[in-house]
Design a protein around this motif. Structure first.
Motif, short mmCIF file in Angstrom:
data_model
loop_
_atom_site.label_atom_id
_atom_site.label_comp_id
_atom_site.label_asym_id
_atom_site.label_seq_id
_atom_site.Cartn_x
_atom_site.Cartn_y
_atom_site.Cartn_z
N LEU A 138 0.82 -1.21 0.00
CA LEU A 138 0.00 0.00 0.00
C LEU A 138 0.85 1.27 0.00
CD1 LEU A 138 -2.81 -1.03 2.52
CD2 LEU A 138 -3.12 -0.54 0.09
N GLN A 139 2.04 1.18 0.58
CA GLN A 139 2.93 2.34 0.62
C GLN A 139 3.48 2.70 -0.76
OE1 GLN A 139 5.55 0.84 3.66
NE2 GLN A 139 4.56 2.02 5.28
N ASN A 140 3.28 1.82 -1.72
CA ASN A 140 3.74 2.08 -3.08
C ASN A 140 2.61 2.35 -4.07
OD1 ASN A 140 6.63 1.74 -2.66
ND2 ASN A 140 6.22 -0.46 -2.39
N VAL A 141 1.38 2.30 -3.58
CA VAL A 141 0.23 2.54 -4.45
C VAL A 141 0.13 4.05 -4.73
CG1 VAL A 141 -2.29 2.44 -4.61
CG2 VAL A 141 -1.02 0.52 -3.63
N PRO A 142 -0.08 4.46 -5.97
CA PRO A 142 -0.25 5.89 -6.27
C PRO A 142 -1.44 6.47 -5.50
CG PRO A 142 0.06 4.63 -8.29
CD PRO A 142 -0.12 3.63 -7.20
N PRO A 143 -1.30 7.68 -4.97
CA PRO A 143 -2.40 8.29 -4.22
C PRO A 143 -3.70 8.34 -5.01
CG PRO A 143 -0.40 9.56 -3.91
CD PRO A 143 -0.08 8.53 -4.96
N SER A 144 -3.62 8.54 -6.31
CA SER A 144 -4.83 8.62 -7.12
C SER A 144 -5.64 7.33 -7.05
CB SER A 144 -4.47 8.94 -8.57
OG SER A 144 -3.58 7.97 -9.10
N ASP A 145 -4.96 6.18 -6.98
CA ASP A 145 -5.66 4.90 -6.88
C ASP A 145 -6.33 4.76 -5.52
OD1 ASP A 145 -4.92 4.26 -9.42
OD2 ASP A 145 -3.32 2.87 -8.85
N ILE A 146 -5.66 5.23 -4.49
CA ILE A 146 -6.25 5.15 -3.14
C ILE A 146 -7.51 6.01 -3.07
CG2 ILE A 146 -5.88 5.78 -0.72
CD1 ILE A 146 -2.93 4.95 -1.13
N PHE A 147 -7.44 7.22 -3.61
CA PHE A 147 -8.63 8.08 -3.59
C PHE A 147 -9.75 7.50 -4.45
CE2 PHE A 147 -5.49 11.64 -2.65
CZ PHE A 147 -5.89 11.77 -1.33
N ARG A 148 -9.39 6.85 -5.53
CA ARG A 148 -10.40 6.30 -6.43
C ARG A 148 -11.21 5.19 -5.75
NH1 ARG A 148 -7.24 4.79 -10.44
NH2 ARG A 148 -7.38 6.83 -11.44
N TYR A 149 -10.56 4.43 -4.88
CA TYR A 149 -11.22 3.23 -4.36
C TYR A 149 -11.55 3.27 -2.87
CZ TYR A 149 -9.65 1.29 -8.82
OH TYR A 149 -9.43 1.06 -10.16
N GLU A 150 -11.15 4.33 -2.14
CA GLU A 150 -11.33 4.30 -0.68
C GLU A 150 -12.80 4.21 -0.28
OE1 GLU A 150 -9.62 7.78 1.07
OE2 GLU A 150 -10.89 9.18 -0.04
N LEU A 151 -13.68 4.87 -1.02
CA LEU A 151 -15.09 4.82 -0.66
C LEU A 151 -15.67 3.43 -0.89
CD1 LEU A 151 -17.36 6.57 0.45
CD2 LEU A 151 -18.01 7.13 -1.90
N GLN A 152 -15.13 2.71 -1.88
CA GLN A 152 -15.61 1.35 -2.15
C GLN A 152 -15.22 0.38 -1.03
OE1 GLN A 152 -14.71 -0.05 -6.15
NE2 GLN A 152 -14.72 2.05 -6.91
N ALA A 153 -14.31 0.79 -0.16
CA ALA A 153 -13.91 -0.08 0.95
C ALA A 153 -14.98 -0.12 2.04
CB ALA A 153 -12.59 0.39 1.54
N MET A 154 -15.94 0.79 1.98
CA MET A 154 -17.03 0.77 2.96
C MET A 154 -17.91 -0.45 2.77
SD MET A 154 -17.09 3.37 5.07
CE MET A 154 -18.79 3.34 5.61
N PRO A 155 -18.46 -1.01 3.85
CA PRO A 155 -19.43 -2.10 3.70
C PRO A 155 -20.63 -1.63 2.88
CG PRO A 155 -18.72 -1.89 5.99
CD PRO A 155 -18.18 -0.69 5.26
#
Length: 575
Positions: free
Chosen positions: A270-287
């Motif tokens: 995760l420390q190597n994932v581009p920030p744009s990918d994290i922002f793109r998918y963080e909401l999808q991590a919600m139940p």
């Protein structure tokens, strides 16, 4: 005498030149600035690092103390904001990713560098711990400087970058709060060299900043400040301190196609994932259907109650009643639901869908929840609709009532609950801001976008900030009001004076420097007095009593029903 000499040696100031101060980590050089109204010179030190940059192998992890630097650190320019994804259309900024990960810096603004120990306000502002602000481009310290108060603005990590957690030793969570804790350590050791008093540090926060301060009050950071001002935010609302965040982090890992199930290895990936990918998918991590199933607000990654006994936040604040013994000022604005209703204000034709998909949110954390597939869930929603909207079908004309509802469940009820909790032991000053003018920047920006005018009275979340801080876009408005000695200028001056008095004396209306013709009383659980800030400032009693009582009765009723039905179900199962 020895202490005064030491302090003097820490200041390298030649009037007319850029100021230099020696801190515990090295020399910093600032710049000379001027205030808006009095054109008073003051000193700004911007971009002082208080932690090692949280990048690469330090991404997501607790901050580390920075080593001293050599030479003189040029602190004359503010650093970029912490990395975030802007989805606030009101700000007039481009939507999407901005900011940087190397962002753990603080700014200090002081009237002078001398031995006069001034009150200090540490200002923390963010929206839901997801978005921050652009420092003095949004909120500048001019008015507090003219009241001889030192202002400090630390940055901290936001959203996933500040609050990702495995709930284990590899990533326990709350890194964004630990950023603030580390900044407070630095401030308490060094503020005396900038003309501030380490014994009179007041934390002042708006929205998510107030949430952070509420949590800092309930942590070991408590010993690093004297008092607190919490504006339109509290950790008691259901948006914060959500459970099972480990599952969300693992779901994010699945979405990002990280194969390992070992948390240490996942973290490295995760420390190597581009920030744009994290922002793109963080909401999808919600139940899925979290809001409907849990009756709570949605926030992918935020502060948590840690499972480690030695963690930073180890208990829910509502379970620590009567443990805070500090002066606190707490308040809200009259229409906290305005900004929360922006979707329906800008697209009112979609408001009718509320009849079928009503967003039932509880105003505080509960030990029970309603089952969405049972009739009780529908009946509970009908109770809410009847109270806020009457018996009629909800239409576009009911947007004003919805603004009341969403403001109550997200902000107002939990703030009133926080006031009641703190009043058990602390001196609490409670306010209700309901004054509108050209300085209400947040609301005015919202109205530019809104297709609806009905029901948009009152003050939006954050509207008080341009009265307390200089909002550069409103420079001409400030000057016009001052030249006219207009009511707007009078209200603004009184507010700044009260906030500064609280930082100086722990009392907004002391006898020797009271800007009002009345005393702002402390809150008592029986009389429930508060300060109503409007055209004619006055003391009120029992703020929004009917609405808060509805929720007390509603939650008690449905708790009893849920407990009885659960017990009945267990008996039937046994039979």
């Amino acid at each position: 005498m020895f202490r005064i000499i030491i302090l003097f040696l820490n200041v390298y100031l030649v009037f007319g030149d850029d100021p230099k101060v020696e801190t515990t980590h090295g020399v910093v050089q600032g710049k000379v600035l001027k205030t808006l109204y009095e054109e008073k010179e003051y000193y700004g030190f911007m971009g002082i690092p208080f932690a090692v940059p949280p990048v690469k192998e330090l991404r997501f992890k607790a901050p580390q103390e920075i080593d001293p630097w050599n030479g003189t650190l040029l602190a004359t320019k503010e650093k970029p904001a912490c990395i975030q994804f802007n989805n606030d259309v009101k700000k007039g900024q481009p939507l999407g990713q901005y900011g940087v990960e190397d962002c753990l810096y603080l700014d200090i603004f002081t009237p002078n560098i001398d031995q006069n120990r001034r009150a200090v306000i540490v200002f923390i502002y963010n929206d839901r711990l997801q978005n921050s602000y652009n420092k003095t481009l949004d909120y500048a310290p001019d008015f507090f400087i003219e009241e001889d108060v030192v202002i400090v603005t630390p940055s901290h990590r936001l959203s996933t970058f500040g609050f990702l957690s495995f709930e284990d030793e590899h990533l326990p969570g709350n890194a964004g709060l630990l950023d603030l804790y580390l900044s407070l350590k630095w401030i308490s050791k060094n503020i005396q060299y900038f003309g501030g008093d380490p014994e009179r540090i007041t934390l002042m926060g708006s929205q998510g900043g107030a949430v952070a301060i509420d949590l800092l009050l309930h942590s070991k950071a408590n010993e690093l400040f004297h008092s607190a001002i919490l504006q339109s935010g509290t950790s008691l609302t259901t948006m914060y301190l959500q459970e099972n965040v480990r599952e969300r982090t693992f779901k994010l890992r699945e979405i990002l196609k990280i194969p390992s199930t070992n948390t240490e290895k996942i973290l490295k990936e995760l420390q190597n994932v581009p920030p744009s990918d994290i922002f793109r998918y963080e909401l999808q991590a919600m139940p899925d259907d979290y809001n409907k199933d849990q009756q709570r607000s949605v926030l992918s990654f935020g502060p948590i109650v840690e499972k480690r006994p030695d963690g930073f936040i180890t208990e829910y604040p509502e379970n620590k009643l009567g443990t805070i013994n500090k002066p606190v000022m707490i308040g809200m604005n009259s229409r906290e639901g305005l900004a929360l209703s922006i979707y329906y204000l800008t697209q009112p034709n979609f408001f009718g869908t509320i009849n079928k998909h009503y967003p039932l949110i509880m105003p505080k954390r509960l030990k029970y929840k309603l089952n969405p597939i049972h009739d009780n869930y529908i009946e509970a929603i009908e109770d809410v609709k009847k109270f806020y909207f009457g018996k009629n079908k909800i239409t576009i004309k009911n947007i004003p009532e919805f603004i009341n509802y969403i403001g109550d469940v997200i902000t107002a009820y939990s703030i009133n609950m926080m006031v009641e909790n703190f009043a058990n032991k602390s001196s609490v000053y409670y306010y209700y801001f309901d004054y509108y003018s050209g300085l209400n920047q947040n609301k005015n920006n919202l109205l530019k976008l809104s297709e609806v005018s009905d029901g948009t009275w009152g003050t939006a979340t954050g509207d008080e900030l341009c009265y307390l801080f200089k909002c550069p876009e409103l420079r001409r408005t400030y000057q016009k009001y001052k030249q006219m000695l207009a009511q707007e200028y009078q209200i603004q001056s009184k507010m700044v004076k009260m906030w500064a008095n609280f930082a100086k004396h722990s009392n907004p209306t002391p006898d020797e420097n009271n800007p009002l013709n009345l005393k702002w009383p402390t809150y008592e659980t029986e009389s429930k007095k508060y300060l109503h800030i409007k055209e004619n400032i006055e003391v009120g009693e029992k703020l929004l009593e009917e609405r808060f009582k509805f929720w007390d009765d509603f939650m008690k009723k449905w708790e009893e029903i849920t407990i009885n039905e659960t017990a009945r179900g267990k008996i039937e199962d046994e039979l």
